[in-house]
Every structure is written in C-alpha cells, then in structure tokens.
Scaffold this motif. Structure first.
Motif, PDB file in Angstrom:
ATOM      1  N   GLU A  25       0.855  -1.189   0.000  1.00 58.31           N
ATOM      2  CA  GLU A  25       0.000   0.000   0.000  1.00 58.31           C
ATOM      3  C   GLU A  25       0.893   1.241   0.000  1.00 58.31           C
ATOM      4  O   GLU A  25       1.707   1.426   0.912  1.00 58.31           O
ATOM      5  N   ILE A  26       0.744   2.087  -1.027  1.00 60.44           N
ATOM      6  CA  ILE A  26       1.608   3.254  -1.177  1.00 60.44           C
ATOM      7  C   ILE A  26       0.760   4.513  -1.333  1.00 60.44           C
ATOM      8  O   ILE A  26      -0.100   4.571  -2.217  1.00 60.44           O
ATOM      9  N   PRO A  27       0.978   5.553  -0.506  1.00 58.03           N
ATOM     10  CA  PRO A  27       0.267   6.816  -0.718  1.00 58.03           C
ATOM     11  C   PRO A  27       0.655   7.410  -2.076  1.00 58.03           C
ATOM     12  O   PRO A  27       1.838   7.539  -2.395  1.00 58.03           O
ATOM     13  N   LEU A  28      -0.329   7.759  -2.875  1.00 59.07           N
ATOM     14  CA  LEU A  28      -0.035   8.286  -4.206  1.00 59.07           C
ATOM     15  C   LEU A  28       0.760   9.590  -4.149  1.00 59.07           C
ATOM     16  O   LEU A  28       1.604   9.849  -5.011  1.00 59.07           O
ATOM     17  N   ASN A  29       0.500  10.400  -3.118  1.00 57.83           N
ATOM     18  CA  ASN A  29       1.211  11.674  -3.053  1.00 57.83           C
ATOM     19  C   ASN A  29       2.641  11.533  -2.540  1.00 57.83           C
ATOM     20  O   ASN A  29       3.327  12.528  -2.348  1.00 57.83           O
ATOM     21  N   HIS A  30       3.094  10.277  -2.328  1.00 56.11           N
ATOM     22  CA  HIS A  30       4.487  10.026  -1.984  1.00 56.11           C
ATOM     23  C   HIS A  30       5.255   9.458  -3.178  1.00 56.11           C
ATOM     24  O   HIS A  30       6.394   9.016  -3.040  1.00 56.11           O
ATOM     25  N   LEU A  31       4.611   9.455  -4.357  1.00 56.30           N
ATOM     26  CA  LEU A  31       5.250   8.992  -5.581  1.00 56.30           C
ATOM     27  C   LEU A  31       5.470  10.174  -6.518  1.00 56.30           C
ATOM     28  O   LEU A  31       4.675  11.111  -6.548  1.00 56.30           O
ATOM     29  N   ASN A  32       6.558  10.103  -7.281  1.00 60.09           N
ATOM     30  CA  ASN A  32       6.791  11.145  -8.277  1.00 60.09           C
ATOM     31  C   ASN A  32       7.343  10.512  -9.548  1.00 60.09           C
ATOM     32  O   ASN A  32       7.396   9.282  -9.676  1.00 60.09           O
ATOM     33  N   ASP A  57      22.627  -8.977 -13.562  1.00 66.90           N
ATOM     34  CA  ASP A  57      23.033 -10.262 -14.135  1.00 66.90           C
ATOM     35  C   ASP A  57      22.069 -10.608 -15.265  1.00 66.90           C
ATOM     36  O   ASP A  57      21.947  -9.862 -16.216  1.00 66.90           O
ATOM     37  N   ASN A  58      21.338 -11.694 -15.139  1.00 68.54           N
ATOM     38  CA  ASN A  58      20.424 -12.081 -16.217  1.00 68.54           C
ATOM     39  C   ASN A  58      18.970 -11.972 -15.778  1.00 68.54           C
ATOM     40  O   ASN A  58      18.115 -12.716 -16.245  1.00 68.54           O
ATOM     41  N   GLU A  59      18.719 -11.026 -14.860  1.00 70.28           N
ATOM     42  CA  GLU A  59      17.361 -10.869 -14.335  1.00 70.28           C
ATOM     43  C   GLU A  59      16.936  -9.401 -14.362  1.00 70.28           C
ATOM     44  O   GLU A  59      17.772  -8.492 -14.361  1.00 70.28           O
ATOM     45  N   ILE A  60      15.608  -9.196 -14.354  1.00 70.48           N
ATOM     46  CA  ILE A  60      15.014  -7.859 -14.373  1.00 70.48           C
ATOM     47  C   ILE A  60      14.264  -7.640 -13.069  1.00 70.48           C
ATOM     48  O   ILE A  60      13.631  -8.553 -12.544  1.00 70.48           O
ATOM     49  N   LYS A  61      14.341  -6.417 -12.554  1.00 68.45           N
ATOM     50  CA  LYS A  61      13.543  -6.056 -11.384  1.00 68.45           C
ATOM     51  C   LYS A  61      12.997  -4.647 -11.580  1.00 68.45           C
ATOM     52  O   LYS A  61      13.517  -3.863 -12.380  1.00 68.45           O
ATOM     53  N   ILE A  62      11.915  -4.334 -10.846  1.00 68.69           N
ATOM     54  CA  ILE A  62      11.352  -2.985 -10.818  1.00 68.69           C
ATOM     55  C   ILE A  62      11.457  -2.473  -9.387  1.00 68.69           C
ATOM     56  O   ILE A  62      10.982  -3.125  -8.452  1.00 68.69           O
ATOM     57  N   SER A  63      12.102  -1.330  -9.209  1.00 69.85           N
ATOM     58  CA  SER A  63      12.199  -0.731  -7.877  1.00 69.85           C
ATOM     59  C   SER A  63      11.249   0.455  -7.789  1.00 69.85           C
ATOM     60  O   SER A  63      11.065   1.196  -8.753  1.00 69.85           O
ATOM     61  N   ILE A  64      10.634   0.617  -6.621  1.00 66.53           N
ATOM     62  CA  ILE A  64       9.724   1.731  -6.358  1.00 66.53           C
ATOM     63  C   ILE A  64      10.214   2.425  -5.090  1.00 66.53           C
ATOM     64  O   ILE A  64      10.370   1.785  -4.042  1.00 66.53           O
ATOM     65  N   THR A  65      10.469   3.723  -5.180  1.00 64.13           N
ATOM     66  CA  THR A  65      10.896   4.487  -4.012  1.00 64.13           C
ATOM     67  C   THR A  65       9.970   5.675  -3.810  1.00 64.13           C
ATOM     68  O   THR A  65       9.420   6.214  -4.763  1.00 64.13           O
ATOM     69  N   THR A  66       9.805   6.075  -2.561  1.00 66.04           N
ATOM     70  CA  THR A  66       8.944   7.209  -2.245  1.00 66.04           C
ATOM     71  C   THR A  66       9.778   8.435  -1.901  1.00 66.04           C
ATOM     72  O   THR A  66      10.961   8.328  -1.600  1.00 66.04           O
ATOM     73  N   VAL A  67       9.150   9.607  -1.960  1.00 69.92           N
ATOM     74  CA  VAL A  67       9.817  10.850  -1.557  1.00 69.92           C
ATOM     75  C   VAL A  67       9.174  11.305  -0.256  1.00 69.92           C
ATOM     76  O   VAL A  67       8.266  12.107  -0.228  1.00 69.92           O
ATOM     77  N   SER A  68       9.647  10.772   0.828  1.00 69.31           N
ATOM     78  CA  SER A  68       9.047  11.062   2.128  1.00 69.31           C
ATOM     79  C   SER A  68      10.111  10.903   3.203  1.00 69.31           C
ATOM     80  O   SER A  68      11.054  10.119   3.043  1.00 69.31           O
ATOM     81  N   GLN A  69       9.959  11.629   4.292  1.00 66.80           N
ATOM     82  CA  GLN A  69      10.890  11.499   5.408  1.00 66.80           C
ATOM     83  C   GLN A  69      10.520  10.338   6.326  1.00 66.80           C
ATOM     84  O   GLN A  69      11.205  10.074   7.307  1.00 66.80           O
ATOM     85  N   VAL A  70       9.439   9.657   6.008  1.00 70.66           N
ATOM     86  CA  VAL A  70       9.025   8.504   6.808  1.00 70.66           C
ATOM     87  C   VAL A  70       8.872   7.300   5.887  1.00 70.66           C
ATOM     88  O   VAL A  70       8.744   7.430   4.675  1.00 70.66           O
ATOM     89  N   ASN A  71       8.898   6.120   6.492  1.00 68.04           N
ATOM     90  CA  ASN A  71       8.647   4.900   5.727  1.00 68.04           C
ATOM     91  C   ASN A  71       7.148   4.771   5.509  1.00 68.04           C
ATOM     92  O   ASN A  71       6.431   4.355   6.417  1.00 68.04           O
ATOM     93  N   SER A  72       6.684   5.119   4.341  1.00 67.59           N
ATOM     94  CA  SER A  72       5.242   5.229   4.125  1.00 67.59           C
ATOM     95  C   SER A  72       4.640   4.101   3.303  1.00 67.59           C
ATOM     96  O   SER A  72       3.438   4.071   3.067  1.00 67.59           O
ATOM     97  N   ILE A  73       5.465   3.140   2.839  1.00 71.26           N
ATOM     98  CA  ILE A  73       4.936   1.974   2.133  1.00 71.26           C
ATOM     99  C   ILE A  73       4.558   0.920   3.169  1.00 71.26           C
ATOM    100  O   ILE A  73       5.416   0.446   3.918  1.00 71.26           O
ATOM    101  N   ASN A  74       3.295   0.565   3.229  1.00 67.50           N
ATOM    102  CA  ASN A  74       2.862  -0.509   4.118  1.00 67.50           C
ATOM    103  C   ASN A  74       2.968  -1.841   3.394  1.00 67.50           C
ATOM    104  O   ASN A  74       2.414  -2.004   2.294  1.00 67.50           O
ATOM    105  N   ILE A  75       3.654  -2.778   3.995  1.00 69.96           N
ATOM    106  CA  ILE A  75       3.827  -4.120   3.426  1.00 69.96           C
ATOM    107  C   ILE A  75       3.071  -5.096   4.316  1.00 69.96           C
ATOM    108  O   ILE A  75       3.484  -5.370   5.446  1.00 69.96           O
TER     109      ILE A  75
END
Length: 287
Positions: A80-87, A97-115
């Motif tokens: 769960e990610i607050p939309l206003n913490h994405l840009n 190596d031989n693999e692909i990944k997608i990274s998602i980072t937020t712009v916030s002073q707190v850890n705002s992604i709920n896992i």
C-alpha cells in the motif's frame, strides 16, 4: 488570496496527474509471472495486480503467490503506497546479471509503504519501508523494453519533482504488527502504530480463525457473485471504521478495475469502535 489560488491549482494538478496515472498503473497487470521463489510446502511465482483507490489516495499492489500450476499459497502479500508520496522518478527498471527487477521508491521522510503479509487469509505482519522491489524476471530484450515503456508512461503522468530525493531516516524499515505465531528476529517496531491516514490496525480474523464479521464476508461474496466475478485469486478486502460507523469497504478486485459497492447499511457490530480503525483480510474460496 493569490497564494491560495496557486495552492488550489497545484492540488488540482496533482489530483489530475494521479487520476491520469491509473491507466498507466493498470498496464503493469499483464506482466508475466516472476521466476520461482522458495516457499514452505511448494515453491511459488509472483503475479502482480495494480489498483488505485482514488478515495483514500492509495496505490495497492497485490503480490499474489502461486504455484507453477496456478495454486494459491497460504502466504500472500499486499503493498500500500500513498499516491502523493510517488513522483516521476519513483519507478525504475533495472537489469542485474540475467534478471530484471522494478524498484519503487517514495519521496518522504518517513517509511510510508505498508507491506502486509498474510497467512491463511489473515494479516500476520505489517512492515513499513520507503522502497519496494518487484520481480525478478528472467531477462529478455523484449520484456525489458516492454517494462521500460510502461514505467516511462507512469513517470510522465506522475508529478515531476526535482531529482534530489529526500533521504529516509530508516532504510531497513520498521514493523507495526507481528502476529504471535510469526518468528521475530531483530524486529524494530515503529513508535507510530497507525497504518495510513491516522487509522489503527485491528485484526479482522482472529488467531483462532474466528471471524469478527461473517456478515461482511457474506455481503462481499454476494456482491462479487452479483457482478459475475469469480474468486480466482485471493481478493484483499479493506474495511474502514470510524466513530462506530463503517465508512467504506474497499475490494481490490484483480479481475475487474471498477469499484464495487457493498451494502453494509445493516451491519452494526462495529458500533463500539470509536477510533479510526482499518481491518484487512483476504477473501478466497475457503472463507
């Protein structure tokens, strides 16, 4: 007066950009399953489903764990990610190596992604972080270019923010809830026990598997049936309660993008819940 007019225009622009980004997020739904990962009882692949809750302003990513034959695992994840913490620079496709990944980072002073981690349909832990990794997939030129194209589409429809990112205080993340049956090793708990928008977490399905509200589950199932929607994969259900009233039931239906209205007018067992509270559970054919 000019300041407030400018502020209003900025807020409208942000809302417009997030609204436009919905279709871009949904384009990631057709990503192939990831490579197989180790899991208890049987190994699993990851299938991702993206949904946007425009009312609570959240991006939800369901991380569905399946066997190669399509059988759902008893462990499942939801992000769960607050939309206003994405840009515009939050999503990135990388090759390692031989693999692909997608990274998602937020712009916030707190850890705002709920896992949210689920075990047998009930929440077993809640961790917060500022970054999330999706994948991995076996590398191919075609898949890498396709994911890059989709991620670039998301970037163009999210608000542009200067490339200088705000550094988070805790890169490793913290926990807000860990169930009694989960082994804890060096777990760091957050001082803030709320899980977004000031809502506290409360278990919907208890440790002994008894249900707080069979009526909610039956009503959700009835709504899905009336819409002709099968429960092919576990469906996350989020119930918001405040001042003793059920505010909203959000169904993250991975078979359809439309909102489903659940009739909860006659459900009264939350009358004693006065503080803002958020319940989460997974609905599958076993419940």
């Amino acid at each position: 007066m000019k300041f407030f007019s400018t502020l209003l225009n900025v807020l409208l622009l942000f809302n417009l950009e997030y609204g436009c980004a919905q279709s871009a997020f949904y384009s990631l739904d057709d990503m192939p399953n990831t490579i197989e990962v180790n899991a208890p009882e049987f190994n699993t692949e990851k299938k991702y489903s993206f949904r946007v809750d425009t009312i609570k302003n959240k991006l939800y990513i369901e991380d569905i764990r399946l066997s190669a034959e399509g059988k759902s695992h008893f462990y499942q994840w939801l992000y769960e990610i607050p939309l206003n913490h994405l840009n515009s620079s939050s999503f990135k496709v990388s090759k390692i190596d031989n693999e692909i990944k997608i990274s998602i980072t937020t712009v916030s002073q707190v850890n705002s992604i709920n896992i949210y981690m689920f075990q047998d349909s009930k929440v077993s832990s809640i961790m917060t972080n500022s970054a999330l990794i999706l994948g991995n997939w076996i590398y191919s030129d075609a898949l890498f270019k396709d994911l890059e194209r989709k991620v670039n589409k998301i970037a163009t429809e999210l608000p542009y923010v200067d490339k200088i990112q705000i550094k988070t205080k805790n890169k490793s993340g913290t926990f807000k809830f860990v169930a009694n049956n989960v082994t804890q090793r060096n777990v760091k708990f957050s001082d803030d026990i709320t899980i977004g928008n000031g809502y506290n977490f409360k278990k919907f399905i208890l440790e002994n598997n008894s249900n707080v509200s069979n009526k909610i589950m039956l009503q959700v199932k009835k709504t899905l049936k009336n819409e002709g929607i099968e429960i092919k994969y576990p469906i996350p259900v989020i119930v918001y309660v405040s001042e003793g009233e059920v505010e909203k039931v959000y169904i993250m239906n991975n078979e359809s993008k439309k909102y489903l209205n659940v009739d909860i007018s006659k459900i009264r067992q939350f009358k004693k819940v006065k503080e803002p509270t958020k319940y989460l559970f997974l609905l599958d054919n076993n419940l």
